[in-house]
Enzyme design. Structure first.
Site, PDB file in Angstrom:
ATOM      1  N   GLY A   8      49.902 -38.081  14.390  1.00  8.87           N
ATOM      2  CA  GLY A   8      48.956 -37.228  14.136  1.00  8.87           C
ATOM      3  C   GLY A   8      47.576 -37.444  13.422  1.00  8.87           C
ATOM      4  N   GLY A   9      47.517 -37.003  12.285  1.00 10.45           N
ATOM      5  CA  GLY A   9      46.409 -37.073  11.318  1.00 10.45           C
ATOM      6  C   GLY A   9      45.850 -38.662  11.566  1.00 10.45           C
ATOM      7  N   GLY A  30      52.258 -33.149   9.354  1.00 10.16           N
ATOM      8  CA  GLY A  30      50.909 -32.486   8.841  1.00 10.16           C
ATOM      9  C   GLY A  30      51.072 -32.139   7.447  1.00 10.16           C
ATOM     10  N   HIS A  35      56.105 -30.540  22.204  1.00 11.84           N
ATOM     11  CA  HIS A  35      55.637 -30.751  20.928  1.00 11.84           C
ATOM     12  C   HIS A  35      56.150 -29.433  20.059  1.00 11.84           C
ATOM     13  CE1 HIS A  35      53.333 -31.108  17.370  1.00 11.84           C
ATOM     14  NE2 HIS A  35      53.071 -32.508  17.512  1.00 11.84           N
ATOM     15  N   GLU A  87      60.368 -35.619  15.912  1.00  9.49           N
ATOM     16  CA  GLU A  87      59.524 -35.009  14.716  1.00  9.49           C
ATOM     17  C   GLU A  87      59.882 -33.881  13.966  1.00  9.49           C
ATOM     18  OE1 GLU A  87      55.224 -36.106  16.259  1.00  9.49           O
ATOM     19  OE2 GLU A  87      55.691 -34.318  17.154  1.00  9.49           O
ATOM     20  N   GLU A 112      54.452 -27.751  17.866  1.00  7.80           N
ATOM     21  CA  GLU A 112      53.192 -27.005  17.877  1.00  7.80           C
ATOM     22  C   GLU A 112      53.128 -26.083  19.207  1.00  7.80           C
ATOM     23  OE1 GLU A 112      50.386 -29.607  16.774  1.00  7.80           O
ATOM     24  OE2 GLU A 112      51.041 -29.809  14.873  1.00  7.80           O
ATOM     25  N   ASN A 168      48.435 -38.651  18.880  1.00  7.06           N
ATOM     26  CA  ASN A 168      48.409 -37.079  19.436  1.00  7.06           C
ATOM     27  C   ASN A 168      47.197 -36.743  18.416  1.00  7.06           C
ATOM     28  OD1 ASN A 168      48.460 -34.576  19.997  1.00  7.06           O
ATOM     29  ND2 ASN A 168      50.474 -34.364  19.325  1.00  7.06           N
ATOM     30  N   TRP A 169      45.979 -36.745  19.215  1.00  3.93           N
ATOM     31  CA  TRP A 169      44.883 -36.215  18.496  1.00  3.93           C
ATOM     32  C   TRP A 169      44.658 -34.719  18.215  1.00  3.93           C
ATOM     33  CZ3 TRP A 169      39.984 -39.242  21.187  1.00  3.93           C
ATOM     34  CH2 TRP A 169      40.382 -40.692  21.169  1.00  3.93           C
ATOM     35  N   LYS A 170      45.761 -34.174  18.742  1.00  4.50           N
ATOM     36  CA  LYS A 170      45.779 -32.576  18.853  1.00  4.50           C
ATOM     37  C   LYS A 170      44.487 -32.087  19.051  1.00  4.50           C
ATOM     38  CE  LYS A 170      49.658 -33.112  15.653  1.00  4.50           C
ATOM     39  NZ  LYS A 170      50.293 -32.535  14.755  1.00  4.50           N
ATOM     40  N   SER A 172      53.746 -37.324   9.530  1.00  2.00           N
ATOM     41  CA  SER A 172      53.002 -38.060   8.213  1.00  2.00           C
ATOM     42  C   SER A 172      53.542 -39.373   8.124  1.00  2.00           C
ATOM     43  CB  SER A 172      53.462 -37.323   7.155  1.00  2.00           C
ATOM     44  OG  SER A 172      53.178 -35.828   7.133  1.00  2.00           O
TER      45      SER A 172
HETATM   46  P1  13P Z   1      50.929 -35.733  11.471  1.00  2.00           P
HETATM   47  O1  13P Z   1      50.849 -37.394  11.723  1.00  2.00           O
HETATM   48  O2  13P Z   1      49.614 -35.556  11.304  1.00  2.00           O
HETATM   49  O3  13P Z   1      52.025 -35.365  10.617  1.00  2.00           O
HETATM   50  O4  13P Z   1      51.479 -35.177  12.871  1.00  2.00           O
HETATM   51  C1  13P Z   1      52.489 -35.721  13.653  1.00  2.00           C
HETATM   52  C2  13P Z   1      52.526 -34.977  15.003  1.00  2.00           C
HETATM   53  O5  13P Z   1      52.875 -34.015  15.185  1.00  2.00           O
HETATM   54  C3  13P Z   1      52.272 -35.946  16.165  1.00  2.00           C
HETATM   55  O6  13P Z   1      52.505 -35.178  17.416  1.00  2.00           O
END
Ligand code: 13P
Length: 252
Positions: free
Chosen positions: A234-235, A174, A96, A168, A98, A9-11, A213
């Site tokens: 994510g990251g 993050g 998600h 998640e 967020e 997920n590149w956000k 993470s």
């Molecule tokens: P991180 O891997 O950056 O913690 O993010 C996880 C995430 O929200 C994937 O959708």
């Protein structure tokens, strides 16, 4: 055997050229990842098309990070599931944390988005997870149960057979703070039990991904757990090398 999936997920990261380069990096290295692992990248809408084009003919699937709750029409700024599907995308991340937290997504909206996804042949990656206060109050089980009952329970058996779930925990997203492999297994097994209460034996086939993470150094331990079928990253998905190393976290 359940599908193994590692999805990035590149956000809201990467400009189009950077996204295409990242996708090409993942494609270039994916032969080293066990063929049983399904790799998916989910770029921002602006370059979904270019990334899908760059990955044509590769084993990597493309997904969107969200879709509209309506089919089409006067919904300024929204992107319909049909538009995403038309680009060759196969997946869409829905619910998600967020989006629930910053954009007020509710179960009511998510039910409509799920319908749109299925109507356009997109596989939803439906996210659930508790925040830190809920975890500390010991409410994580009831939170994910409600997130599943209010949305996933409305699916037909046929729709459920296509679903991917991502657990998640908000406190791990993050933050560098990962759930332990034991914590992940405990709640993944619980999620599967909640799914089985409605869908019976089909729950054993539903891929449940861990997110929060997740990185090359902890993926293998988490993925080794019985009810963890991969990760939503994510990251660490923003570096082809790290994303592929996470894909390698499955023992062959
Ligand atoms: P991180 O891997 O950056 O913690 O993010 C996880 C995430 O929200 C994937 O959708």
């Amino acid at each position: 055997m359940r599908k193994h999936i590692v999805a990035g997920n590149w956000k809201m990261n990467t400009l189009p050229a950077e996204g295409v380069e990242l996708a090409k990096g993942v494609a270039a290295g994916c032969a080293a990842v066990p063929a049983s692992v399904n790799l998916i990248v989910c770029p921002p809408f602006t370059h979904l098309s270019q990334v899908a084009e760059a990955l044509k003919g590769s084993a990597i699937a493309v997904g969107a990070q969200n879709c509209a709750a309506e089919a089409k029409g006067a919904y300024t700024g929204e992107v319909a599931a049909s538009m995403i599907a038309a680009l060759g995308c196969k997946y869409v991340i829905l619910g998600h944390s967020e989006r629930r937290q910053y954009y007020g997504e509710t179960s009511e909206t998510l039910n409509k988005k799920m319908e749109q996804a299925y109507a356009n042949d997109l596989t939803p990656i439906y996210c659930v997870g508790e925040n830190l206060d809920e975890r500390e109050a010991g409410k994580h089980f009831e939170v994910v149960k409600a997130q599943i009952e209010e949305v996933v329970y409305n699916l037909t058996a046929e729709q459920f057979a296509k679903l991917v779930i991502a657990y998640e925990p908000v406190w791990a997203i993050g933050t560098g703070k990962t759930a332990t492999a034991e914590q992940a297994q405990e709640i993944h097994a619980y999620i599967r039990q909640v799914l089985a209460a409605k869908f019976g034996a089909a729950a054993a086939e539903c891929p449940i991904l861990y997110g929060g993470s997740c990185k090359p150094s902890n993926a293998a331990e988490i993925f080794a757990k019985e009810d963890v079928d991969g990760g939503l990253i994510g990251g660490a998905a923003l570096k082809a090398e790290d994303f592929l190393a996470i894909g390698n976290g499955f023992a062959e």
